[in-house]
Design a protein around this motif. Structure first.
Motif, PDB file in Angstrom:
ATOM      1  N   SER A 269       9.670   2.307  -4.302  1.00  0.00           N
ATOM      2  CA  SER A 269       8.511   2.804  -4.526  1.00  0.00           C
ATOM      3  C   SER A 269       7.866   3.309  -3.185  1.00  0.00           C
ATOM      4  O   SER A 269       8.420   3.246  -2.086  1.00  0.00           O
ATOM      5  CB  SER A 269       7.528   1.795  -5.279  1.00  0.00           C
ATOM      6  N   GLU A 270       6.422   3.670  -3.290  1.00  0.00           N
ATOM      7  CA  GLU A 270       5.873   4.123  -2.102  1.00  0.00           C
ATOM      8  C   GLU A 270       5.845   2.954  -1.207  1.00  0.00           C
ATOM      9  O   GLU A 270       5.183   1.704  -1.522  1.00  0.00           O
ATOM     10  CB  GLU A 270       4.520   5.000  -2.287  1.00  0.00           C
ATOM     11  N   GLU A 271       6.027   3.167   0.195  1.00  0.00           N
ATOM     12  CA  GLU A 271       5.778   2.002   0.857  1.00  0.00           C
ATOM     13  C   GLU A 271       4.265   1.968   1.434  1.00  0.00           C
ATOM     14  O   GLU A 271       3.957   2.643   2.516  1.00  0.00           O
ATOM     15  CB  GLU A 271       7.007   1.975   2.091  1.00  0.00           C
ATOM     16  N   LYS A 272       3.323   1.157   1.090  1.00  0.00           N
ATOM     17  CA  LYS A 272       2.120   1.180   1.331  1.00  0.00           C
ATOM     18  C   LYS A 272       1.838  -0.041   2.426  1.00  0.00           C
ATOM     19  O   LYS A 272       1.134   0.082   3.291  1.00  0.00           O
ATOM     20  CB  LYS A 272       1.211   1.051   0.171  1.00  0.00           C
ATOM     21  N   TYR A 273       2.810  -1.130   2.398  1.00  0.00           N
ATOM     22  CA  TYR A 273       2.557  -2.052   3.363  1.00  0.00           C
ATOM     23  C   TYR A 273       4.327  -2.333   3.666  1.00  0.00           C
ATOM     24  O   TYR A 273       4.966  -2.533   2.860  1.00  0.00           O
ATOM     25  CB  TYR A 273       1.993  -3.420   2.377  1.00  0.00           C
ATOM     26  N   ARG A 274       4.076  -3.000   5.010  1.00  0.00           N
ATOM     27  CA  ARG A 274       5.359  -3.323   5.469  1.00  0.00           C
ATOM     28  C   ARG A 274       5.069  -5.010   6.065  1.00  0.00           C
ATOM     29  O   ARG A 274       4.208  -5.157   6.674  1.00  0.00           O
ATOM     30  CB  ARG A 274       5.578  -2.599   6.950  1.00  0.00           C
ATOM     31  N   VAL A 275       5.955  -5.702   5.540  1.00  0.00           N
ATOM     32  CA  VAL A 275       5.888  -7.055   5.962  1.00  0.00           C
ATOM     33  C   VAL A 275       7.377  -7.729   6.600  1.00  0.00           C
ATOM     34  O   VAL A 275       8.273  -6.826   6.570  1.00  0.00           O
ATOM     35  CB  VAL A 275       5.735  -8.174   4.760  1.00  0.00           C
ATOM     36  N   HIS A 276       6.964  -8.495   7.338  1.00  0.00           N
ATOM     37  CA  HIS A 276       8.150  -9.482   7.667  1.00  0.00           C
ATOM     38  C   HIS A 276       8.412 -10.615   6.870  1.00  0.00           C
ATOM     39  O   HIS A 276       7.608 -11.182   6.631  1.00  0.00           O
ATOM     40  CB  HIS A 276       7.818 -10.181   9.041  1.00  0.00           C
ATOM     41  N   THR A 292       8.505  -7.425  -7.592  1.00  0.00           N
ATOM     42  CA  THR A 292       7.176  -7.908  -7.470  1.00  0.00           C
ATOM     43  C   THR A 292       6.659  -7.018  -6.356  1.00  0.00           C
ATOM     44  O   THR A 292       5.746  -6.283  -6.191  1.00  0.00           O
ATOM     45  CB  THR A 292       6.604  -9.148  -7.497  1.00  0.00           C
ATOM     46  N   LEU A 293       7.649  -6.915  -5.161  1.00  0.00           N
ATOM     47  CA  LEU A 293       7.178  -6.623  -4.048  1.00  0.00           C
ATOM     48  C   LEU A 293       7.057  -4.871  -4.324  1.00  0.00           C
ATOM     49  O   LEU A 293       6.218  -4.263  -3.619  1.00  0.00           O
ATOM     50  CB  LEU A 293       8.336  -6.784  -2.873  1.00  0.00           C
ATOM     51  N   LYS A 294       7.955  -4.286  -5.015  1.00  0.00           N
ATOM     52  CA  LYS A 294       7.973  -2.905  -5.414  1.00  0.00           C
ATOM     53  C   LYS A 294       6.739  -2.657  -6.118  1.00  0.00           C
ATOM     54  O   LYS A 294       6.025  -1.837  -5.790  1.00  0.00           O
ATOM     55  CB  LYS A 294       9.261  -2.599  -6.436  1.00  0.00           C
ATOM     56  N   ASN A 295       6.258  -3.504  -7.136  1.00  0.00           N
ATOM     57  CA  ASN A 295       5.110  -3.119  -7.746  1.00  0.00           C
ATOM     58  C   ASN A 295       3.785  -2.973  -7.011  1.00  0.00           C
ATOM     59  O   ASN A 295       2.909  -2.723  -7.347  1.00  0.00           O
ATOM     60  CB  ASN A 295       4.985  -4.280  -8.763  1.00  0.00           C
ATOM     61  N   TYR A 296       3.944  -4.018  -5.904  1.00  0.00           N
ATOM     62  CA  TYR A 296       2.566  -3.852  -4.899  1.00  0.00           C
ATOM     63  C   TYR A 296       2.909  -3.024  -3.634  1.00  0.00           C
ATOM     64  O   TYR A 296       2.226  -3.148  -2.851  1.00  0.00           O
ATOM     65  CB  TYR A 296       2.528  -5.438  -4.430  1.00  0.00           C
ATOM     66  N   PHE A 402       4.656 -16.747  -6.985  1.00  0.00           N
ATOM     67  CA  PHE A 402       4.856 -15.701  -5.922  1.00  0.00           C
ATOM     68  C   PHE A 402       4.056 -14.485  -6.024  1.00  0.00           C
ATOM     69  O   PHE A 402       3.655 -13.926  -5.128  1.00  0.00           O
ATOM     70  CB  PHE A 402       6.417 -15.392  -6.245  1.00  0.00           C
ATOM     71  N   GLU A 403       3.893 -14.054  -7.298  1.00  0.00           N
ATOM     72  CA  GLU A 403       2.951 -12.850  -7.518  1.00  0.00           C
ATOM     73  C   GLU A 403       1.563 -13.082  -6.873  1.00  0.00           C
ATOM     74  O   GLU A 403       1.222 -12.395  -6.228  1.00  0.00           O
ATOM     75  CB  GLU A 403       3.100 -12.683  -8.969  1.00  0.00           C
TER      76      GLU A 403
END
Ligand code: SF4
Lengths: 422, 258
Positions: A269-276, A292-296, A402-403
């Motif tokens: 999905s669109e990458e709005k946030y990048r996390v470690h 879940t990561l994809k949905n957010y 998690f969510e």
């Protein structure tokens, strides 16, 4: 350390993934074939000088990697129950250990076929305690139950220095030398030092290639979903010294570069946030994590676990090799050292936050997080969130938890982005 | 203009109607959690306060454990952000919020505008949560809402050493059979909650002022002992249990004005 993990791919697998699957299948096949010929087969901890058995052409498999693969296929539960029930191991010990000791027991019955991938029963064990000391008890139990020897390399942790001290390097180098002689005697094969040098060189080529590939994800937006890297870790664990790994990594590098050239990505999905992502993957829950990561719109672009297998040393220099095996696992380092490495990565990969897996099994990897998050927040200013899970034991993870944690983290990251952009 | 915030928790549903993002027009609490008729009931109840219709609500924002299952929502947000905004609405000076819900404990730090700065939550364990108190109240055979007053009458605390709800339950039963005073036992139970929650709050860093939200904040015994443990005063608003729903209504208003 699994392969072919995560959600069922909708698209055709990239060529590199097909090659990984083929390589893994061949390594397992070769081990079974050797066993059938009456040759010796070993089981080894994940960060052990595998170059030696590679040089001697002795097949070795890796229980931690195997347990990860079994867990990712949701086949670990029954084995864990067997370990806790019939075998009477406590549920508090590492789930890789529980799963593997149960598997070692089950495969003594030739008709057993439920786990996948199956491993042949070992004839010897290779153990380096550079990741944790629980490995020692785990392998001791295997050794006792199966009546087989352990080749042990005792590694000292590096809590008071960033790089292993001289006396620790000497201590480990001497053990590597002795291990080579012992393995020659055990296998009845002559150790070829020229071939050893070639294997070492190959190991370094592969480590460096993987490092280069991972670094390509520094780009924003990232060409890869960070979770994809989990699929390639098995190459470094199972086959760090093999040419077939070089072929896979060259292919992977080409694919990632193509994504960069075409401005495409494997992140769904669109990458709005990048996390470690900090910690081992929750192998049985990888699908839910990713969904879940994809949905957010959160891409976990980098994690410290996939880079733990880059055992970086100078070929031909046993001291340098000893030093690398003493410090490659971040578990052997102090909280300060690890968190400074993580802070560097967060800055280099332009991360907006850190998502930490509080892993019930791996206390060594988890306990740094509680103090470490303050170091991260202070140095980088990014927020951190924790969630509970386990690398293999499905009972620990909670989808709702998690969510909520991820959503809380996203809401902080979103607010900060909006504040920064006025 | 009205916005509606609904907090569908694990043990109770709460709702707040806010007028123009500034004035609480109606509030309602139903002691039933997600998966029950609680969410529907609290909606009817809050609308009935001033005889409003659902159509009067410009925007509905839902939070809490059951936030994904409420059909009429315009949007949803985590309970973390909602509690942060709700408490900021009630007490703008607060920078640290401790929320004890049915199954979660949260320690949050917020900025002057009520935006979440960071948070920690309990691990997957009921120790120190509202559920823990529910279980204890049931064994002692008192109403959970009465625990606070009972605990304040203690003359000494009975030590409860187990944090695990199941083990603490049997420990409480054994103390009951040793005929300890109920008040002292309740104070011991509150102490075990306070210690557990304090360690979470310390882990997140405590910046004054501190407030508590969530239903357990109404338990004066827990609040007093938590103040002792963290060595600070804790602000508790009479609407503390509604903080999540209130924050949801505030955020719904802001979403309309983005
Ligand atoms: S406890 Fe952690 S380091 Fe030790 S074997 Fe398990 S996963 Fe590996």
């Amino acid at each position: 350390m699994g392969e072919q993990v995560g959600q069922k791919p909708k698209r055709e697998l990239p060529r590199s993934r097909v090659l990984v699957a083929e390589q893994t299948a061949k390594i397992y096949r070769d081990a079974f074939a050797a066993k059938a010929r009456g040759e010796k087969v070993g089981w080894s901890t994940a960060i052990f000088p595998q170059e030696i058995c590679e040089t001697l052409d002795i097949p070795v498999l890796y229980p931690e990697n195997n347990a990860a693969s079994i867990s990712a296929k949701h086949l670990g539960g029954e084995l864990i129950e067997h370990a806790e029930g019939a075998m009477q191991y406590p549920s508090r010990i590492c789930s890789y250990a529980r799963l593997n000791m149960a598997l070692a027991d089950k495969i003594q019955d030739p008709a057993y076929s439920k786990a996948d991938p199956l491993m042949p029963s070992p004839d010897f064990l290779l153990l380096a305690n550079n990741s944790c000391t629980q490995l020692m008890k785990w392998y001791e139990c295997l050794s006792r139950d199966l009546g087989i020897p352990i080749f042990f390399i005792d590694c000292l942790f590096n809590y008071y220095e960033e790089k292993p001290a001289k006396h620790k390097i000497t201590y480990i180098r001497k053990q590597i030398e002795k291990y080579i002689w012992d393995m020659e005697a055990f296998s009845g094969k002559k150790f070829d030092w020229d071939k050893f040098l070639e294997v070492q060189k190959r190991s370094q080529i592969n480590s460096k290639l993987f490092d280069e590939i991972i670094r390509l994800n520094m780009r924003t937006p990232a060409p890869m979903s960070g979770f994809d890297f989990f699929n390639y870790m098995s190459c470094l664990v199972l086959a760090r010294g093999k040419e077939s790994t070089t072929v896979i990594f060259e292919q992977l590098k080409k694919e990632v570069e193509e994504h960069i050239a075409n401005n495409t990505t494997t992140f769904p999905s669109e990458e709005k946030y990048r996390v470690h992502w900090e910690g081992i993957a929750c192998w049985p829950n990888l699908g839910h994590n990713l969904k879940t990561l994809k949905n957010y719109n959160v891409n976990a672009v980098i994690n410290g676990y996939v880079t733990a297998w880059n055992v970086d040393y100078e070929p031909g220099d046993l001291d340098s090799m000893a030093s690398a095996y003493a410090s490659s696992s971040t578990n052997s380092l102090s909280t300060n050292t690890i968190m400074n490495m993580r802070a560097d990565t967060i800055e280099n990969y332009n991360c907006d936050g850190m998502l930490c897996h509080v892993n019930r099994s791996c206390k060594m990897m988890t306990f740094h997080i509680f103090v470490g998050r303050h170091i991260i927040e202070e140095r980088t200013g990014v927020p951190c969130a924790n969630f509970d899970g386990d690398q293999s034991d499905e009972r620990i993870y909670s989808e709702a938890q998690f969510e909520t944690r991820l959503q809380g983290l996203v809401e902080i990251m979103q607010h900060r982005k909006e504040a920064n952009h006025g | 203009m009205f916005t509606l915030g609904i907090d569908i928790g694990s043990t109770a549903c709460k709702a707040v109607i806010l007028q123009d993002g500034a004035r609480v027009e109606a509030r309602a609490v139903v002691p039933l959690g997600t998966g029950t008729s609680g969410a529907g009931d609290v909606l009817q109840k809050v609308l009935a306060v001033k005889n409003r219709q659902i159509e009067d609500m410009e925007r509905i924002l839902v939070t809490g454990y059951g936030r994904f299952t409420f059909a009429g929502a315009d949007s949803q947000k985590s309970e973390l952000s909602c509690h942060a905004r709700g408490v900021n609405f009630l007490f703008p000076s607060v920078r640290t919020i401790i929320d004890i819900g049915g199954q979660d404990i949260k320690a949050m730090r917020v900025n002057a505008k009520g935006f979440l700065e960071n948070f920690v939550m309990n691990d997957k364990c009921a120790a120190g949560t509202g559920k823990f108190l529910d279980v204890m109240a049931r064994i002692i055979n008192v109403k959970v809402n009465d625990l606070g007053e009972i605990g304040l009458k203690a003359t000494e605390e009975v030590n409860i050493s187990n944090t695990c709800t199941v083990f603490a339950e049997s420990e409480v039963i054994s103390k009951l059979s040793a005929a300890v005073r109920i008040e002292d036992l309740v104070a011991g139970i509150h102490r075990s909650v306070a210690k557990r929650v304090a360690s979470l709050a310390f882990r997140n860093g405590i910046v004054p002022e501190v407030a508590m939200s969530g239903g357990v904040a109404l338990n004066k015994g827990v609040v007093a002992l938590l103040e002792e443990e963290i060595k600070r005063n804790i602000l508790v608003h009479e609407d503390c249990q509604l903080a999540g729903a209130l924050g949801a209504a505030v955020l719904a208003y802001e979403e309309l004005h983005k």
